[in-house]
Design a protein around this motif. Structure first.
Motif, PDB file in Angstrom:
ATOM      1  N   ASN A 220     112.247  -3.458  23.108  1.00 55.05           N
ATOM      2  CA  ASN A 220     111.953  -2.151  23.740  1.00 55.05           C
ATOM      3  C   ASN A 220     112.247  -2.120  25.229  1.00 55.05           C
ATOM      4  O   ASN A 220     112.081  -1.108  25.867  1.00 55.05           O
ATOM      5  N   ASN A 221     112.611  -3.266  25.747  1.00 54.64           N
ATOM      6  CA  ASN A 221     112.923  -3.335  27.171  1.00 54.64           C
ATOM      7  C   ASN A 221     111.772  -2.820  28.037  1.00 54.64           C
ATOM      8  O   ASN A 221     111.975  -2.025  28.949  1.00 54.64           O
ATOM      9  N   CYS A 222     110.560  -3.265  27.726  1.00 50.59           N
ATOM     10  CA  CYS A 222     109.428  -2.781  28.513  1.00 50.59           C
ATOM     11  C   CYS A 222     109.003  -3.834  29.543  1.00 50.59           C
ATOM     12  O   CYS A 222     109.558  -4.925  29.594  1.00 50.59           O
ATOM     13  N   ASP A 223     108.034  -3.464  30.350  1.00 50.22           N
ATOM     14  CA  ASP A 223     107.630  -4.350  31.444  1.00 50.22           C
ATOM     15  C   ASP A 223     106.464  -5.259  31.058  1.00 50.22           C
ATOM     16  O   ASP A 223     106.405  -6.411  31.446  1.00 50.22           O
ATOM     17  N   ILE A 224     105.523  -4.686  30.317  1.00 45.01           N
ATOM     18  CA  ILE A 224     104.369  -5.473  29.876  1.00 45.01           C
ATOM     19  C   ILE A 224     104.153  -5.217  28.388  1.00 45.01           C
ATOM     20  O   ILE A 224     104.191  -4.074  27.948  1.00 45.01           O
ATOM     21  N   VAL A 225     103.937  -6.289  27.626  1.00 47.76           N
ATOM     22  CA  VAL A 225     103.541  -6.119  26.227  1.00 47.76           C
ATOM     23  C   VAL A 225     102.168  -6.750  26.072  1.00 47.76           C
ATOM     24  O   VAL A 225     101.956  -7.900  26.444  1.00 47.76           O
ATOM     25  N   ILE A 226     101.229  -5.954  25.546  1.00 50.23           N
ATOM     26  CA  ILE A 226      99.867  -6.443  25.369  1.00 50.23           C
ATOM     27  C   ILE A 226      99.634  -6.776  23.903  1.00 50.23           C
ATOM     28  O   ILE A 226      99.962  -5.980  23.019  1.00 50.23           O
ATOM     29  N   GLY A 227      99.100  -7.937  23.658  1.00 51.38           N
ATOM     30  CA  GLY A 227      98.719  -8.319  22.308  1.00 51.38           C
ATOM     31  C   GLY A 227      97.382  -7.680  21.987  1.00 51.38           C
ATOM     32  O   GLY A 227      96.373  -8.010  22.584  1.00 51.38           O
ATOM     33  N   SER A 228      97.382  -6.738  21.046  1.00 47.04           N
ATOM     34  CA  SER A 228      96.190  -5.926  20.823  1.00 47.04           C
ATOM     35  C   SER A 228      95.458  -6.310  19.548  1.00 47.04           C
ATOM     36  O   SER A 228      96.057  -6.423  18.486  1.00 47.04           O
ATOM     37  N   ARG A 229      94.151  -6.472  19.670  1.00 47.74           N
ATOM     38  CA  ARG A 229      93.324  -6.794  18.514  1.00 47.74           C
ATOM     39  C   ARG A 229      92.974  -5.552  17.715  1.00 47.74           C
ATOM     40  O   ARG A 229      92.600  -5.617  16.566  1.00 47.74           O
ATOM     41  N   TYR A 230      93.033  -4.383  18.374  1.00 43.41           N
ATOM     42  CA  TYR A 230      92.462  -3.200  17.737  1.00 43.41           C
ATOM     43  C   TYR A 230      93.495  -2.137  17.346  1.00 43.41           C
ATOM     44  O   TYR A 230      93.139  -1.081  16.859  1.00 43.41           O
ATOM     45  N   LEU A 231      94.761  -2.409  17.596  1.00 45.05           N
ATOM     46  CA  LEU A 231      95.782  -1.413  17.289  1.00 45.05           C
ATOM     47  C   LEU A 231      95.831  -1.169  15.780  1.00 45.05           C
ATOM     48  O   LEU A 231      95.921  -0.050  15.312  1.00 45.05           O
ATOM     49  N   LYS A 232      95.778  -2.274  15.057  1.00 43.40           N
ATOM     50  CA  LYS A 232      95.611  -2.182  13.605  1.00 43.40           C
ATOM     51  C   LYS A 232      94.418  -3.049  13.291  1.00 43.40           C
ATOM     52  O   LYS A 232      94.051  -3.904  14.082  1.00 43.40           O
ATOM     53  N   ASP A 233      93.834  -2.855  12.130  1.00 38.51           N
ATOM     54  CA  ASP A 233      92.703  -3.699  11.789  1.00 38.51           C
ATOM     55  C   ASP A 233      93.215  -5.107  11.472  1.00 38.51           C
ATOM     56  O   ASP A 233      93.791  -5.353  10.431  1.00 38.51           O
ATOM     57  N   THR A 234      93.021  -6.002  12.441  1.00 41.31           N
ATOM     58  CA  THR A 234      93.508  -7.365  12.243  1.00 41.31           C
ATOM     59  C   THR A 234      92.382  -8.275  11.783  1.00 41.31           C
ATOM     60  O   THR A 234      92.527  -9.479  11.715  1.00 41.31           O
TER      61      THR A 234
END
Lengths: 111, 240
Positions: B110-124
């Motif tokens: 995606n050519n982005c600047d920051i990628v955050i590893g998210s616990r809550y984006l989907k139910d992990t």
């Protein structure tokens, strides 16, 4: 007689500050406000009625309260200035620590 | 031939002798393309020895800097050594190396600047204490209001940064004490592109969390709100 005591106290404070600067235990730059405060103390102890005149001029009915207000303003000012300096220095110390840690590692890995 | 990207795992560690070996092993196996640096924040246990025994670079601070500034040391190291990407990774075994690759892939895609590893984006399936969940929700809401974006896990320390962000973090003088939601908001307001990837995380294996107890989380929340207020004053809001 009371006046003499106050003059002595003010002089002791003044001499103490000057002595600390001369012995290089206090920097000239930082001492400015303290020397100024000591000078004001000396002037007020020699001419105690000057505070009454000033209070009169400013239409303050109880002159000692003016003295307290001036003291508090001075102390708050000095304190805020110190806080600012501490924050600045904290930032610099962290930066120095970080750079030093990286450099130390670099030097060690070159050995 | 395509230029090979230099990727660095930045791992801040304080008294993590029990967890760190496993973490390093995992990264070496699953993300062998990347370099690793462990920032030892003056640990009083054998963290340094364990790291060096594993043949991994270990930078030891000269005084205890606490989490944020320890991370910043790692980012400075990355900046000075010309790394293209930094992956912030915890030493306590919470973060999973395979998931870090997801962040890296998303970053390149995606050519982005920051990628955050998210616990809550989907139910992990990450079990989360109620207090933390509420905190996360509040910050999610603030970001939505002021930045018009949904960031489901702004408190996640599991992040991948590109060169532009590395440079900014490395030379910024007032790197916050808790670089979480406040930093996310600041970067969004400055126009940096932030994306999230759903990741799995483990619960702590051993040692002590830095947000434990009752007083610390309260202090953290107050600090966070206070910082956010100033960031919102400092930087113009989006969509105004």
């Amino acid at each position: 007689m009371k006046k003499t005591y106050f003059v002595i106290i003010a002089l002791v404070v003044f001499v103490y500050i000057i002595r600390e600067i001369r012995k290089r235990r206090f920097s000239i730059k930082e001492s400015f406000w303290w020397v100024l405060a000591a000078l004001v103390m000396i002037i007020l102890s020699i001419f105690p009625y000057s505070i009454d005149r000033l209070a009169d001029f400013l239409k303050i009915s109880y002159p000692p309260s003016l003295l307290f207000v001036l003291c508090i303003v001075f102390l708050v000012f000095i304190n805020f200035r110190s806080s600012k300096k501490i924050a600045e220095q904290q930032e610099k110390i962290i930066e120095l620590g970080q750079e030093l840690a990286i450099l130390k590692d670099k030097v060690q890995s070159q050995k | 031939m395509e230029k090979k990207n230099k990727v660095l795992f930045v791992i801040p560690a304080y008294n993590e002798e029990e967890n760190i070996a496993g973490v390093l092993e995992e990264i070496k196996n699953d993300a062998s393309f990347a370099d690793i640096v462990v920032l030892n924040d003056c640990s009083t246990d054998k963290t340094k020895e364990v790291v060096e025994k594993n043949g991994v670079k270990c930078i030891t601070n000269i005084f205890n800097m606490r989490y944020a500034w320890n991370v910043q040391t790692g980012i400075k190291y990355a900046y000075q050594n010309n790394y293209d990407y930094v992956i912030q990774f915890d030493a306590d075994g919470q973060h999973i190396a395979k998931e870090a690759i997801k962040l890296y892939e998303k970053m390149k895609e995606n050519n982005c600047d920051i990628v955050i590893g998210s616990r809550y984006l989907k139910d992990t399936g990450y079990p989360c204490p109620l207090f933390r969940r509420i905190g996360t929700r509040i910050f999610e809401f603030i970001i939505k209001v002021f930045c018009k974006r949904r960031i489901a896990d702004p408190l996640s320390g599991f992040q991948c940064l590109n060169k532009k962000v590395i440079e900014r973090y490395a030379i910024m003088g007032n790197y916050p004490e808790f670089p979480d939601a406040n930093l996310v908001i600041e970067m969004l307001l400055l126009g940096y592109k932030i994306e999230e990837v759903p990741v799995k995380m483990r619960l702590r294996e051993a040692g002590e969390s830095m947000h434990g107890g009752i007083i610390k989380p309260i202090k953290y929340m107050i600090n966070m709100f206070y910082t956010i207020i100033f960031i919102l004053i400092q930087y113009p809001r989006k969509g105004k």
